[in-house]
Every structure is written in C-alpha cells, then in structure tokens.
Design a protein around this motif. Sequence first.
Motif, PDB file in Angstrom:
ATOM      1  N   UNK A 184       7.050   8.924  -1.160  1.00 50.25           N
ATOM      2  CA  UNK A 184       6.088   9.588  -0.291  1.00 50.25           C
ATOM      3  C   UNK A 184       6.672   9.764   1.113  1.00 50.25           C
ATOM      4  N   UNK A 185       6.461  10.968   1.671  1.00 46.12           N
ATOM      5  CA  UNK A 185       7.011  11.274   2.982  1.00 46.12           C
ATOM      6  C   UNK A 185       6.447  10.366   4.073  1.00 46.12           C
ATOM      7  N   UNK A 186       5.245   9.888   3.893  1.00 50.14           N
ATOM      8  CA  UNK A 186       4.669   8.978   4.886  1.00 50.14           C
ATOM      9  C   UNK A 186       5.422   7.659   4.929  1.00 50.14           C
ATOM     10  N   UNK A 213       7.462  -2.452   7.232  1.00 47.45           N
ATOM     11  CA  UNK A 213       6.929  -1.218   6.659  1.00 47.45           C
ATOM     12  C   UNK A 213       5.676  -1.501   5.845  1.00 47.45           C
ATOM     13  N   UNK A 214       5.697  -2.568   5.079  1.00 47.28           N
ATOM     14  CA  UNK A 214       4.518  -2.911   4.276  1.00 47.28           C
ATOM     15  C   UNK A 214       3.323  -3.227   5.170  1.00 47.28           C
ATOM     16  N   UNK A 215       3.565  -3.899   6.281  1.00 50.06           N
ATOM     17  CA  UNK A 215       2.480  -4.206   7.214  1.00 50.06           C
ATOM     18  C   UNK A 215       1.891  -2.935   7.812  1.00 50.06           C
ATOM     19  N   UNK A 216       2.750  -2.001   8.208  1.00 49.88           N
ATOM     20  CA  UNK A 216       2.259  -0.750   8.778  1.00 49.88           C
ATOM     21  C   UNK A 216       1.486   0.067   7.748  1.00 49.88           C
ATOM     22  N   UNK A 217       1.943   0.058   6.505  1.00 50.91           N
ATOM     23  CA  UNK A 217       1.226   0.789   5.456  1.00 50.91           C
ATOM     24  C   UNK A 217      -0.178   0.238   5.289  1.00 50.91           C
ATOM     25  N   UNK A 218      -0.316  -1.074   5.277  1.00 51.12           N
ATOM     26  CA  UNK A 218      -1.644  -1.681   5.092  1.00 51.12           C
ATOM     27  C   UNK A 218      -2.532  -1.463   6.316  1.00 51.12           C
ATOM     28  N   UNK A 219      -1.936  -1.320   7.506  1.00 54.05           N
ATOM     29  CA  UNK A 219      -2.742  -1.104   8.705  1.00 54.05           C
ATOM     30  C   UNK A 219      -3.199   0.348   8.834  1.00 54.05           C
ATOM     31  N   UNK A 220      -2.319   1.301   8.558  1.00 53.49           N
ATOM     32  CA  UNK A 220      -2.621   2.704   8.819  1.00 53.49           C
ATOM     33  C   UNK A 220      -3.278   3.417   7.646  1.00 53.49           C
ATOM     34  N   UNK A 221      -3.055   2.936   6.433  1.00 58.01           N
ATOM     35  CA  UNK A 221      -3.578   3.612   5.241  1.00 58.01           C
ATOM     36  C   UNK A 221      -4.473   2.670   4.448  1.00 58.01           C
ATOM     37  N   UNK A 222      -5.368   2.036   5.154  1.00 52.86           N
ATOM     38  CA  UNK A 222      -6.262   1.078   4.506  1.00 52.86           C
ATOM     39  C   UNK A 222      -7.180   1.774   3.511  1.00 52.86           C
ATOM     40  N   UNK A 223      -7.712   2.915   3.890  1.00 53.72           N
ATOM     41  CA  UNK A 223      -8.616   3.622   2.975  1.00 53.72           C
ATOM     42  C   UNK A 223      -7.859   4.209   1.791  1.00 53.72           C
ATOM     43  N   UNK A 224      -6.669   4.740   2.027  1.00 53.17           N
ATOM     44  CA  UNK A 224      -5.900   5.319   0.929  1.00 53.17           C
ATOM     45  C   UNK A 224      -5.517   4.278  -0.104  1.00 53.17           C
ATOM     46  N   UNK A 225      -5.300   3.036   0.331  1.00 52.67           N
ATOM     47  CA  UNK A 225      -4.890   1.990  -0.611  1.00 52.67           C
ATOM     48  C   UNK A 225      -5.996   1.588  -1.567  1.00 52.67           C
ATOM     49  N   UNK A 226      -7.236   2.013  -1.283  1.00 49.59           N
ATOM     50  CA  UNK A 226      -8.321   1.703  -2.214  1.00 49.59           C
ATOM     51  C   UNK A 226      -8.169   2.484  -3.512  1.00 49.59           C
ATOM     52  N   UNK A 227      -7.465   3.611  -3.471  1.00 54.31           N
ATOM     53  CA  UNK A 227      -7.187   4.391  -4.674  1.00 54.31           C
ATOM     54  C   UNK A 227      -5.938   3.814  -5.340  1.00 54.31           C
ATOM     55  N   UNK A 228      -6.002   3.403  -6.597  1.00 51.54           N
ATOM     56  CA  UNK A 228      -4.822   2.801  -7.249  1.00 51.54           C
ATOM     57  C   UNK A 228      -3.611   3.740  -7.272  1.00 51.54           C
ATOM     58  N   UNK A 229      -3.839   5.055  -7.427  1.00 53.83           N
ATOM     59  CA  UNK A 229      -2.708   5.977  -7.455  1.00 53.83           C
ATOM     60  C   UNK A 229      -2.028   6.054  -6.091  1.00 53.83           C
ATOM     61  N   UNK A 230      -2.836   6.112  -5.026  1.00 50.98           N
ATOM     62  CA  UNK A 230      -2.254   6.133  -3.688  1.00 50.98           C
ATOM     63  C   UNK A 230      -1.551   4.822  -3.365  1.00 50.98           C
ATOM     64  N   UNK A 231      -2.111   3.728  -3.804  1.00 49.95           N
ATOM     65  CA  UNK A 231      -1.474   2.431  -3.557  1.00 49.95           C
ATOM     66  C   UNK A 231      -0.120   2.349  -4.245  1.00 49.95           C
ATOM     67  N   UNK A 232      -0.012   2.936  -5.430  1.00 50.10           N
ATOM     68  CA  UNK A 232       1.267   2.930  -6.137  1.00 50.10           C
ATOM     69  C   UNK A 232       2.309   3.780  -5.411  1.00 50.10           C
ATOM     70  N   UNK A 233       1.867   4.843  -4.747  1.00 43.85           N
ATOM     71  CA  UNK A 233       2.797   5.711  -4.032  1.00 43.85           C
ATOM     72  C   UNK A 233       3.221   5.114  -2.692  1.00 43.85           C
ATOM     73  N   UNK A 234       2.309   4.411  -2.019  1.00 46.39           N
ATOM     74  CA  UNK A 234       2.596   3.922  -0.672  1.00 46.39           C
ATOM     75  C   UNK A 234       3.252   2.543  -0.662  1.00 46.39           C
ATOM     76  N   UNK A 235       2.917   1.682  -1.603  1.00 47.92           N
ATOM     77  CA  UNK A 235       3.493   0.337  -1.656  1.00 47.92           C
ATOM     78  C   UNK A 235       4.659   0.352  -2.636  1.00 47.92           C
TER      79      UNK A 235
END
Length: 741
Positions: A184-186, A213-235
């Motif tokens: 993911x580009x983000x 990077x993992x800390x920033x992902x959890x801080x900035x994309x908290x709502x996106x991580x609720x979706x399992x597909x988005x969580x798989x792409x971002x983490x």
Amino acid sequence: MTGAVSGWFETDRVCLGNRVRWHGRTFEVSAFKGRQVTLRPLSGEDAPVDALWREVESAPDFAILDDTGHDLARTKLPPLGELLEGVTPEERKNAGWWHRHMKELQTGLLPGRTVPRPGYDPDSTTFEQRCKTKSAELAAAGHTFSARALDDRRRKWKAADENPLVLLHDGRKTRTPDPGGRTDKRVIALMHEVTAGLARESGGRVGRAYEDVETLVRQRYRRELEDPREAERLLLPRSTFYTRMKELGLTEQLKQTTRRRSRRASKPPAPYTPTVALRPGQLVQIDTSPLKIKAIGDDGRAISAELTSAIDVASRSCIALMIVPVVTGDGAPGQRIGGRATKAFDLVLLLAQCFAPLSMRPGWDPLTAARESALPYDKLCAADARFAEAVAARPVIHPRTIVIDQGSPYMSEHFKMVCSFLGIGLEYARKDTPTDKPLAEAFFHSIGDTFSQHVKGWTGRSFEQRGYGVERQRLYSINQLQAAAEEWVALDYQQQPHDGLRSPLYPGMVLSPNKMYDHLVAGYGYRPRQLTAEDNRKLLVPAWVKVTDKGVQIENRTYRARGRTLWELQDLDSGIAAMNGRWEVRYNPYYPDVAWLYDHRMAGRWIHVEFIHRHLLADLPWTHYEWQAAAEEHALGGGRREDEVAIALAVKKRHRRTRSGPTARQAAEPRLPFRGVIRPDTGDSESADGGVVAPLDPDTVPAAPSLPVPGREINPGRYALPTLAPADVEPDPPADTHPPA
C-alpha cells in the motif's frame, strides 16, 4: 495502377483508391510517384493535385475516410516526437524489418512485391496458417516467437495505424515495476517519513523503523484497521517490511553515517525546481546567519554579531539588512545577565526598511547615489517624492510573500501580527533545510567574500581559520558595521552583474540587481506605500496593561502622561474580553523612555506616556535590554525588581563603567549602545525629544577622493569603514552618525 513504394514510412498507410481529407477537402488517392502522391478532388472540376506524401500526412486535419466520409483510424497516432524520442538508426532498421513481416501476415504480400511467397497466399491459406508459417520461419532465423505472440504483435501494430515503431520493444515486459511492489502506498510513505525522522538520530537497525511505522499506522489509520482487509494491507509482516525497505534503498540509508543521513534528509523532494518569481516583491527570502566579524559591544568588550537579510527572488536585490549584537551575558547558564541576539522586533525593523528608500550618510561614496545607478531614477522620483532626497542605490520593494525558517523570532506572535498588518504572507521553510532559501544563503557567501573578510575583526569561515588575537584588534561598533554594510550593498552588490540574472529580451546579457529591477518595474510598475505615524506605532512591541492611579506598568517601569488624559481611563475596562479588559500599549525596546497607549473607545486616539524616572537617564541612550541587565544585577545583589530608582541608577552606573575601553580611541569617543537600525517616526507632537530631521542635501555630502578604477570593481573593505588612527595618536572624536534619539 501501381507505383513505386519509396519506403515503409511513406505510403503504407493508404492504398490506391482510398479517400483522404486534406486541408478541409476530400480527395481520392489516384497515383503514387516516388515520394509524391496524386490526389483527385471528389468535388468540383479542379485538376488533380501532386504533393509530397509527408506534407499530406503531417497536415493537422489529415484522415483516411470510408465511403460515408467517416474517419477509419481506430486510435490516434502517438505524437511523432514521442515516437521518435530516443530511436536510434539501428532501432529504425529493426522497426522496418518487423513492418515487412507484419505486412506479409496481414496481406500475404511483402511490401514491394506482387506475388505472394509459398505459405502466405491469402487465397489458399488462413491467417492462422500464415502465423504458424511465420513463426517457423523466424525460429529458423534464430528468433523464437509463437504464432499467438505474432498475432498479438500484429494487433498492436494495426491498432497503432500500422506504425512499426510500437514494435521496437518486447511487449512481454513493457514497464518497470512500481517501487514497493503491491505494498500500500500509504505504508510506503510512512517508511520514507520514519527514515527521514531517524536521519539525525543515532544509527539503529531496521527493526526500529518497523516498530515506528507500525505505531504510526495504528495512530493514523485507526478506523481503517477495523476492516480486516484494510488491516491486512496496512500491517505488513516483518519479513515483507524488511524486503520493501531493502528494495526502496532505505535499509542502506539507515546504515550510513549520521552526517550523510542528515544531509540527504535536508534535500528538497525531487524533482528539484528553482524558486521562481516574476515581479519584484512576489517572493522574498529572509534568513539570519552569524556575521563572523567581531565588534565592540556597549561595555567596550569584543562581541559577535548576527546578520539578517531580505533578498528579492525576482531581482536578487538585497532590500534590507540588519546587524544585531550577540551577547552571551555573564553568570552561570540559566542566570546570564545581558544576553541577547536577534529578536522579533529586529525582524520588524528589517521589514520597515523594505518600505522606505535607503538614505545616504555623510562620507559615503558618490557612486552609491541612486541617481548615478541603473535604477529608473526619474520615474521613481515622479512616483515617490522621497527619492528626490539623497537616496542610495537600493530599490524599494514591498514583500508580498516571505520565506522564513522556523526560528523562535520568526515564530513569535508579534512578528506574525506585523506581517498580517503589512499584508505579507508567510511561507515556512523546513527545519534544518537551508536549500529552501538558496538566495539568502548565497548572499551570506557574497558578503563574506567581498565585504566581511576585508574588515578588521574578521574571524574566518570556521574556527580552524580564525586568526590570532582577533579580539585585540581595533574593532568597530555595530552601528559602524551596519552603515558600512549598507554602503557595500548600494555600491557593490546592487551594481555587480549576477550570473543568475538574464535580460528577458537579450538572454545573453548578464544584469545587475538594479538593472533587473529596472526591467521588471517597467512591466509591473511601482506604487509607494509610506508608513504613517499610526502605522509605525503598530509595528512597536505590544504590552497589555491596567491603568491605575500610579499610571501604567511596562516591564517594571512606570509610565505616565502629561495632563489628565490618562487618568480618564483609570479603573476602566477596555472592552477586550480576551485581554481581561487591559489596554494596549506600544513601545520601542531601543527607545523605552516613551510609549503610546491606544484608546479602544475612540478610534485612532493614541495617548503619549513617558517613563517617570526619565530625567535620571536623560543624558544616556539606554535601551530596554540594558534595563533588564541592570535589573538582574540589582536582584542578584539583594535588591527588589520593583525599585525603579535603584535600577535606573544601576543603568547609569553601567554606562560610567563602560566609559573606559581597551584603547585610548574607544575611551575618548562617546559610546552609543546599539539602538536599532531605524527608529519608526511616530509623528507625535507631544514627544519631548521629538523633532523633524531636515532632509539631507546631496550638495553637502563631501566628495570621496578620486579612485583609479571603475566603481563596480572597488574593494569596499578599503573605504566603507572609518579609518582608525594609530595607537599613539589621540584623534578627535568622530561625528555621531546615529539617528537622533
């Protein structure tokens, strides 16, 4: 009728009998004659037209039409410049070779032949059979292509309107993969951000970056991580993260030395584009740097200095400069007395210089006059009466947008408020990124090469290059350095041709900043903006006070007004809830003996107030910073900061202490403390020390001795500063060139 085919790029796009549109008319292709084609008009009785095929094909409205008059082209031919870019003669030959094979697959005939070869006769073979035959033929020649691959190439060639240049590259891998693959580009952006953030810290392993990077992902994309597909792409898994960091070159970047990492992080993002401005004042770069010249301080000791300059991007003109003393102060860290450097009010004085011409001072070289320079002097005099006086050759440019760094003086609320009042936009450079202000940085190099190194007290560009006994030389005061630097700007910098300035009409002509300003102002014009007395008061330092029976308190100093004007506001509310009903007062730190209180109930009413113990310091040019230093000394000795009389006497005592300097010259001359480059004229008739200074008459300026070289080649270090007398000679005290207090 058949004609000679001169080449694959000439006539293979049309056949005899095709209809074409050319210059708004419809023609039929009737004959080919070498590189020419004969076109017969379909309307009217006009004679056939013979024209070069290249001229016909390159017409803007050219098209091959069907019987109904519609364009037969399926896709628009790519621009010729794009197709031929980077094409070598060998590649053109290869494209012609492919074109012959594609033409044989399509029609069964090689270009230039009338009889098909065995296996390609369209009457006895199918297209699939011809592809298999061509595949076997190419394999025997050492080129392995399946029948399906040849069909794909033919489709690509046909879709490009039979242009063989599209067949130069193997279509099986036509583009390079994107950096980071399918990640993911983000996440890729966060990898670069974290790597840049670690550039100035101690080196670490890539595992540290993974955790950040993992800390920033959890801080900035908290709502996106609720979706399992988005969580798989971002983490990302740790192994995938390491692979991506290595592919992007960030792993090797983390292993570099701190110096290389910080230098890389300081570069602006690619692609690198220069700062561009088209009119004077559109963009101005302001920066502060050590002057690297030792000067004499108010106490007679050697001090350092800082230089702040404002550079116009369009004309490269230095529209203002400010030299300020740098004093570390006495005492332990955290308890230093008298320490100071460039303040927010110094930057305000710098901006005030941009709105007024630079006046010439007695003793300056006549070549510094604006009337002797490349400036459009007559037009400026007609637009602004101030240019009729003795004005130096420095243009007046009002900044629209300024580029500044994120130092504490630039981030102060007072500086931002003044910029808003003057209509100046702010554009902040990145931290520790001098490349965001390249012209201001280049100006510091210029003043070091052509001015500073010729002045007594020059400390060199680094500590390793500093000479012995620099502090024991006959140094100059801050006021003298300011005057000399302004003369250097008007005489040398503004009149020297700059390689980066080119004439818009004659690019080969190198211009000086004044000449470039002359070219630009002719197109954009000049409109003067003279600051009024009320405008000048709004530039002063604000303070919010309560009006009591004693007066008003500003920095532990009591101020009162003459008459009963101030007492009318006693115990009244200003009506400004944000300031708890306090009243606005403006004062100049370099002239703190007077101040002005603004009456918010009556628009435009200013009340002039004076320091009640002003008579104790009437003969001393004291400043707010000297008052602070004396208050610190008094407090450390057991006194109270509210004892104004004792502090005023301490200021007077400090002046008596500094009357004996390290040399006979410095002991004899009156030592004026640094009180700013300019004093904004308040125009207040109630001021006790106010007065109108008569304009300087150019005829009264003493002429400098004749010089053997042109003015632009003069070394400013030889005459810009007053000549110091030998140590064994007791000269007369020089005239005070400082503006009247």
